[in-house]
Motif scaffolding. Structure first.
Motif, PDB file in Angstrom:
ATOM      1  N   GLU A   1       1.928  -0.986 -31.096  1.00  0.00           N
ATOM      2  CA  GLU A   1       2.309  -1.577 -29.810  1.00  0.00           C
ATOM      3  C   GLU A   1       2.521  -3.087 -29.949  1.00  0.00           C
ATOM      4  O   GLU A   1       3.476  -3.647 -29.400  1.00  0.00           O
TER       5      GLU A   1
ATOM      6  N   ARG B   1       6.098  -6.788 -23.705  1.00  0.00           N
ATOM      7  CA  ARG B   1       5.653  -5.422 -23.972  1.00  0.00           C
ATOM      8  C   ARG B   1       6.548  -4.442 -23.213  1.00  0.00           C
ATOM      9  O   ARG B   1       7.136  -4.781 -22.181  1.00  0.00           O
TER      10      ARG B   1
ATOM     11  N   THR C   1       4.027   0.726 -24.216  1.00  0.00           N
ATOM     12  CA  THR C   1       2.832  -0.060 -24.553  1.00  0.00           C
ATOM     13  C   THR C   1       1.918  -0.196 -23.343  1.00  0.00           C
ATOM     14  O   THR C   1       0.699  -0.047 -23.446  1.00  0.00           O
ATOM     15  N   ALA C   2       2.512  -0.459 -22.191  1.00  0.00           N
ATOM     16  CA  ALA C   2       1.716  -0.621 -20.975  1.00  0.00           C
ATOM     17  C   ALA C   2       0.959   0.649 -20.622  1.00  0.00           C
ATOM     18  O   ALA C   2      -0.135   0.595 -20.051  1.00  0.00           O
TER      19      ALA C   2
ATOM     20  N   ASN D   1      -2.582  -0.531 -25.032  1.00  0.00           N
ATOM     21  CA  ASN D   1      -2.288  -1.736 -24.262  1.00  0.00           C
ATOM     22  C   ASN D   1      -3.362  -2.800 -24.422  1.00  0.00           C
ATOM     23  O   ASN D   1      -3.855  -3.372 -23.456  1.00  0.00           O
TER      24      ASN D   1
END
Length: 550
Positions: A281, A311, A315-316, A320
């Protein structure tokens, strides 16, 4: 000539002594950022101290085309950083001193380049013993401190999100990687001396036990790789055919281990960690940052101000993990200083490896100290692909780079002759070294003092001192955030709001600063609405912003 060569030896000793001090220094009784500020200060003092020495020996670089190339690379590296400082919108103080907790700004890399060049002109093949033993000494002391921490005998109260085994490097991953760098120097410490083998056993026991309590997979892997490379070159001098077979087996084992770290194959149970997904990520975010800022990056040591913005949705919704570093040296240089900075750093490493090959080609027999130091260098490069830079290990990396390059150019004693010829100027330039040392302390004092006052305010609960410390030069986004939050939690909402406003004025990309304005009931409604909009512009996938009632 003997006096001049002794002077050369003295300079290299000064460099490694300073490197030991960088590795071991801490000041938890004076600073909040107590594992970084003393290290950065010592390193900067060393860098400026070396400038007159480098000028005195300029003939060394003039006489050798390869060293001229190294000097050009070094100058372009520094020039690119200067251009980044002026081209980016990151706070200048942050770019010069580096982010709190990292110190990976201009001052650090400027000093490291000077350390590398200083090591180049004072390195001969036999100096590998000095560097090995110095690095080992630093690691043994730090490891001993880790063991005290493990058994609860630490005299300092550290705030750590890890297992508490931080040594003097601040993180068990860093400590385990440093052990991997020092393991081979420990193994060859007393080669040929069987009388005091008990010292070797004791040192190895300290290092291996510390590696065990650090619970860091990357340390084990780096140890295996460095030892494997050391054995590989030993076999090279014994049997070339066996060397080929050994390396094929070693390479296949490495591929299997790599698949294991990626959660594939028979070793996945042992090697796969959730941090692998987290690294992925971070790297995706870094690539997005680089694509949008290819020439100058987002500002030295300023990735943390942009990581939330760049991001992606995946990824969120993933692990994360917030990060202020890409966890890869080359991506970090590219994201914060542009692709050019990353390429120059890679070129320095390639130059170092090429220099190693030159020495290898000329070497008639296996030199355990030289190959132990090279194994340490490889160990560092390995961890640099998955880990943030750490100032304590960076200094040893640049010293070893300088040693490899210098040793390759001094195989016939050519540099010694040039150093001897320039040695007559020693007494003339020495006062300037001490003058620049004082100048370095003057530059670093505000950095030390502002953090010291922040620590003092926290210890005494003095709100007025906290507000004063937050706004002192050099300002820091993290110091602003910590003090603003402390004031907020203490019920001093007006003071908290005042500091939060200064925080976003200093760094408009401070999400924490805007968040503390949004959460502060003393702020006017219009200001809080603006803070919400600012947060969403900096962190588009923020899921918590709507939970705050206005």
């Amino acid at each position: 000539m003997v006096r001049n060569l002794n002077s050369s030896n003295g300079t290299l000793r000064n460099i490694v002594i300073a490197a030991i001090a960088v590795t071991l220094s801490l000041s938890p009784w004076l600073n909040s950022d107590s594992l970084i500020i003393p290290k950065g200060t010592i390193l900067f003092c060393l860098g400026l101290f070396l400038i007159p020495i480098l000028i005195r020996h300029k003939s060394v670089f003039k006489s050798n085309r390869s060293l001229q190339l190294l000097l050009v690379l070094s100058l372009f590296f520094l020039l690119q950083m200067v251009l980044v400082i002026f081209a980016s919108k990151a706070p200048i103080e942050q770019e010069f001193f580096g982010r709190t907790g990292r110190a990976l700004g201009f001052a650090t890399y400027f000093s490291l380049i000077l350390v590398m060049l200083g090591t180049v002109i004072h390195s001969t093949l036999d100096k590998s013993i000095l560097i090995n033993n110095s690095m080992l000494l630093a690691c043994v002391i730090s490891s001993g401190y880790c063991i005290l921490q493990f058994f609860g005998y630490d005299i300092f109260k550290w705030v750590s999100l890890t297992n508490g085994i931080i040594g003097t490097l601040g993180n068990p991953n860093f400590q385990s990687s440093f052990i991997a760098m020092a393991l081979l120097p420990a193994l060859v410490l007393r080669v040929g001396n069987k009388r005091k083998i008990s010292i070797n056993i004791l040192i190895l026991a300290v290092l291996l036990y510390t590696l065990f309590i650090c619970e860091s997979t990357q340390g084990y892997i780096a140890c295996i790789v460095s030892v494997g490379i050391f054995i590989s070159f030993y076999i090279w001098f014994q049997n070339k055919r066996l060397f080929v077979v050994y390396n094929l087996i070693f390479l296949c084992s490495g591929i299997i281990a790599l698949f294991g770290m990626l959660n594939k194959g028979p070793l996945s149970t042992y090697l796969y960690k959730p941090s692998v997904q987290s690294r992925g990520e971070m790297w995706r975010t870094a690539f997005s940052t680089i694509m949008d800022n290819p020439w100058f990056g987002v500002g030295l040591d300023s990735f943390g101000d942009f990581s939330l913005f760049y991001r992606d949705l995946s990824t969120a919704n993933g692990i994360n993990e917030f990060t202020d570093n890409t966890h890869n040296f080359f991506l970090q240089f590219a994201a914060t200083g542009g692709l050019i900075l990353s390429l120059i750093y890679a070129s320095i490493l390639i130059f170092s490896f090429y220099s190693f090959l030159i020495v290898l080609k000329r070497m008639q027999k296996f030199d355990p100290n030289f190959f132990a130091l090279f194994g340490s260098w490889v160990s560092f490069q390995l961890q640099s692909f998955i880990s943030p830079a750490n100032i304590s290990m960076l200094v040893w990396n640049f010293i070893i780079c300088g040693f490899l390059i210098g040793a390759s150019k001094n195989l016939d004693g050519e540099l010694n002759t040039l150093i001897g010829n320039s040695g007559k100027k020693q007494d003339l330039t020495r006062p300037f070294s001490y003058l620049l040392l004082i100048f370095a302390l003057v530059i670093m004092y505000p950095w030390f003092n502002s953090d010291r006052l922040a620590w003092k305010a926290n210890e005494t609960g003095d709100g007025l001192l906290a507000v004063r410390a937050a706004k002192m030069y050099p300002e820091s986004s993290i110091r602003y955030s910590r003090i603003t939050l402390a004031l907020y939690n203490s019920g001093l909402l007006e003071q908290s709001l005042d500091v939060a406003r200064s925080a976003v004025e200093f760094n408009p990309r401070s999400v924490q600063g805007w968040f503390l304005i949004l959460a502060n009931s003393k702020a006017p409604l219009e200001e809080r609405l603006n803070a919400r909009n600012q947060i969403l512009s900096l962190d588009p996938f923020n899921k918590e912003i709507n939970d705050i009632k206005l």
